[in-house]
Design a protein around this motif. Structure first.
Motif, PDB file in Angstrom:
ATOM      1  N   TYR A 194      40.660  42.991 -14.728  1.00  0.00           N
ATOM      2  CA  TYR A 194      41.997  42.343 -15.007  1.00  0.00           C
ATOM      3  C   TYR A 194      42.661  40.983 -14.519  1.00  0.00           C
ATOM      4  N   ASP A 195      43.499  39.927 -15.198  1.00  0.00           N
ATOM      5  CA  ASP A 195      44.070  39.392 -14.548  1.00  0.00           C
ATOM      6  C   ASP A 195      45.219  39.064 -14.553  1.00  0.00           C
ATOM      7  N   SER A 196      45.684  40.251 -15.525  1.00  0.00           N
ATOM      8  CA  SER A 196      47.127  40.581 -16.268  1.00  0.00           C
ATOM      9  C   SER A 196      47.349  42.129 -15.881  1.00  0.00           C
ATOM     10  N   THR A 197      48.762  42.466 -15.739  1.00  0.00           N
ATOM     11  CA  THR A 197      48.872  43.480 -16.216  1.00  0.00           C
ATOM     12  C   THR A 197      48.695  44.281 -18.141  1.00  0.00           C
ATOM     13  N   GLU A 198      48.992  42.863 -18.187  1.00  0.00           N
ATOM     14  CA  GLU A 198      49.248  42.753 -20.108  1.00  0.00           C
ATOM     15  C   GLU A 198      47.802  43.005 -20.470  1.00  0.00           C
TER      16      GLU A 198
ATOM     17  N   ASP B 119      67.558  59.396 -21.011  1.00  0.00           N
ATOM     18  CA  ASP B 119      68.054  58.879 -20.023  1.00  0.00           C
ATOM     19  C   ASP B 119      67.193  58.724 -18.643  1.00  0.00           C
ATOM     20  N   VAL B 120      66.265  59.574 -18.739  1.00  0.00           N
ATOM     21  CA  VAL B 120      64.929  59.480 -17.412  1.00  0.00           C
ATOM     22  C   VAL B 120      64.221  58.442 -16.936  1.00  0.00           C
ATOM     23  N   LEU B 121      64.091  57.425 -18.407  1.00  0.00           N
ATOM     24  CA  LEU B 121      63.295  56.680 -18.745  1.00  0.00           C
ATOM     25  C   LEU B 121      63.737  55.242 -18.134  1.00  0.00           C
ATOM     26  N   LEU B 122      65.541  55.450 -18.353  1.00  0.00           N
ATOM     27  CA  LEU B 122      66.449  54.431 -18.326  1.00  0.00           C
ATOM     28  C   LEU B 122      66.541  53.804 -16.642  1.00  0.00           C
ATOM     29  N   GLU B 123      66.407  55.379 -16.118  1.00  0.00           N
ATOM     30  CA  GLU B 123      66.016  54.725 -15.027  1.00  0.00           C
ATOM     31  C   GLU B 123      64.980  54.755 -14.650  1.00  0.00           C
ATOM     32  N   VAL B 124      64.193  55.263 -15.160  1.00  0.00           N
ATOM     33  CA  VAL B 124      63.240  54.486 -13.720  1.00  0.00           C
ATOM     34  C   VAL B 124      62.995  53.144 -13.881  1.00  0.00           C
ATOM     35  N   MET B 125      63.517  52.604 -15.325  1.00  0.00           N
ATOM     36  CA  MET B 125      63.366  51.170 -15.533  1.00  0.00           C
ATOM     37  C   MET B 125      63.986  50.437 -14.394  1.00  0.00           C
ATOM     38  N   SER B 126      65.214  51.871 -14.262  1.00  0.00           N
ATOM     39  CA  SER B 126      66.482  50.632 -13.658  1.00  0.00           C
ATOM     40  C   SER B 126      65.817  50.246 -12.255  1.00  0.00           C
ATOM     41  N   ARG B 127      65.109  51.047 -11.828  1.00  0.00           N
ATOM     42  CA  ARG B 127      65.235  51.669 -10.145  1.00  0.00           C
ATOM     43  C   ARG B 127      63.603  50.492 -10.305  1.00  0.00           C
ATOM     44  N   THR B 128      62.711  51.123 -10.928  1.00  0.00           N
ATOM     45  CA  THR B 128      61.720  49.897 -11.027  1.00  0.00           C
ATOM     46  C   THR B 128      62.441  48.427 -10.658  1.00  0.00           C
ATOM     47  N   ALA B 129      62.882  48.561 -11.674  1.00  0.00           N
ATOM     48  CA  ALA B 129      63.375  46.906 -11.540  1.00  0.00           C
ATOM     49  C   ALA B 129      64.102  46.331 -10.157  1.00  0.00           C
ATOM     50  N   SER B 130      64.708  47.241  -9.281  1.00  0.00           N
ATOM     51  CA  SER B 130      65.086  46.800  -8.125  1.00  0.00           C
ATOM     52  C   SER B 130      63.754  47.146  -7.055  1.00  0.00           C
ATOM     53  N   LEU B 131      62.756  46.927  -7.230  1.00  0.00           N
ATOM     54  CA  LEU B 131      62.060  46.885  -6.927  1.00  0.00           C
ATOM     55  C   LEU B 131      60.979  45.391  -6.668  1.00  0.00           C
ATOM     56  N   GLU B 132      61.800  44.631  -7.667  1.00  0.00           N
ATOM     57  CA  GLU B 132      60.657  43.383  -7.594  1.00  0.00           C
ATOM     58  C   GLU B 132      59.525  43.542  -7.562  1.00  0.00           C
ATOM     59  N   LEU B 133      58.526  44.511  -8.677  1.00  0.00           N
ATOM     60  CA  LEU B 133      56.899  44.212  -8.133  1.00  0.00           C
ATOM     61  C   LEU B 133      56.637  42.650  -9.601  1.00  0.00           C
ATOM     62  N   PRO B 134      55.733  42.197  -9.167  1.00  0.00           N
ATOM     63  CA  PRO B 134      55.357  41.528 -10.176  1.00  0.00           C
ATOM     64  C   PRO B 134      54.462  41.394 -10.655  1.00  0.00           C
ATOM     65  N   GLY B 135      55.079  41.229 -12.180  1.00  0.00           N
ATOM     66  CA  GLY B 135      54.130  41.641 -13.553  1.00  0.00           C
ATOM     67  C   GLY B 135      54.435  43.572 -13.925  1.00  0.00           C
ATOM     68  N   TRP B 136      55.686  43.669 -13.704  1.00  0.00           N
ATOM     69  CA  TRP B 136      55.698  45.800 -14.084  1.00  0.00           C
ATOM     70  C   TRP B 136      55.669  45.529 -15.223  1.00  0.00           C
ATOM     71  N   TYR B 137      55.451  46.892 -15.565  1.00  0.00           N
ATOM     72  CA  TYR B 137      55.922  47.003 -16.732  1.00  0.00           C
ATOM     73  C   TYR B 137      55.908  48.782 -16.509  1.00  0.00           C
ATOM     74  N   VAL B 138      56.505  49.712 -16.960  1.00  0.00           N
ATOM     75  CA  VAL B 138      56.791  50.858 -17.557  1.00  0.00           C
ATOM     76  C   VAL B 138      56.242  51.224 -18.351  1.00  0.00           C
ATOM     77  N   THR B 139      55.089  52.222 -19.041  1.00  0.00           N
ATOM     78  CA  THR B 139      54.036  51.967 -19.386  1.00  0.00           C
ATOM     79  C   THR B 139      53.645  53.366 -20.153  1.00  0.00           C
ATOM     80  N   ALA B 140      52.233  53.147 -21.632  1.00  0.00           N
ATOM     81  CA  ALA B 140      51.859  54.758 -21.572  1.00  0.00           C
ATOM     82  C   ALA B 140      52.874  55.516 -21.944  1.00  0.00           C
ATOM     83  N   GLY B 141      52.751  56.836 -21.935  1.00  0.00           N
ATOM     84  CA  GLY B 141      53.201  58.219 -22.683  1.00  0.00           C
ATOM     85  C   GLY B 141      54.471  58.089 -22.954  1.00  0.00           C
ATOM     86  N   CYS B 142      55.263  58.223 -21.812  1.00  0.00           N
ATOM     87  CA  CYS B 142      56.593  58.151 -21.668  1.00  0.00           C
ATOM     88  C   CYS B 142      57.281  56.926 -22.724  1.00  0.00           C
TER      89      CYS B 142
END
Length: 191
Positions: A116-120, A16-39
């Motif tokens: 880097y040329d991208s988040t990917e 549920d924490v991850l889902l909330e992080v994703m939802s709140r991050t989406a609201s920031l409208e950052l270019p090329g964003w991802y939740v990534t890594a350990g979580c």
């Protein structure tokens, strides 16, 4: 791969924490964003080993890519906006502009990092291929999953080195730390 994508979304949806992080991050409208890594992969490991989905997760990493302004001030503004967005969330969230990594990486890790040329591209350079994973919510609510090495090692709890950038000691330190939390891991040696 489609079955693994469904299984990944199912496993991650238990955090549920991850889902909330994703939802709140989406609201920031950052270019090329991802939740990534350990979580991400640690949530899967927790689900696979029947632990609480958030067990052992130190923080939630968010990468974005904005090469229009490489100043620390610009990144700091985004960090402060994210801090406001994550107020009240019981988790540490770290957000970084991957367009700036080449400016500080060598000082921190002792080896130069090409720009880097991208988040990917940043995700591609994690110390283990198992870690090369990113997830975000698109504007239509669908999940975008980036997994350049597939998901078999994530679900199989195999830690495979990715010697493209991070030094051997980074991989080995992470492996040692993660083995303490998830002794079921199979850690493959650095080549």
């Amino acid at each position: 791969m489609d079955e693994q994508l469904v299984a990944l979304k199912s496993a991650l949806s238990r955090n549920d924490v991850l889902l909330e992080v994703m939802s709140r991050t989406a609201s920031l409208e950052l270019p090329g964003w991802y939740v990534t890594a350990g979580c991400l992969f640690q949530t899967v490991w927790n689900v696979v080993t029947d632990r609480s989905p958030t067990s052992g997760i130190k923080d939630y990493d968010i990468f974005y890519f904005d090469s229009s302004d490489l100043s620390w001030d610009a990144e700091d503004e985004v960090i402060k906006a994210a801090q406001r967005a994550f107020t009240g969330l019981a988790a540490d969230v770290e957000i970084r502009n991957e367009a700036r990594v080449h400016l500080w990486y060598e000082q921190k890790f002792g080896v130069p990092c090409p720009a880097y040329d991208s988040t990917e591209a940043a995700i591609d350079s994690f110390a283990a291929t198992t870690c090369c994973l990113g997830v975000r919510l698109e504007t239509d609510g669908r999940w975008r999953i980036y997994a350049p090495h597939g998901l078999s090692d994530v679900f199989g709890m195999v830690l495979r080195p990715n010697p493209v950038l991070a030094p051997r000691q980074v991989y080995e330190a992470k492996a040692e730390r993660w083995l303490q939390q998830w002794p079921e891991l199979t850690v493959l040696p650095w080549p």
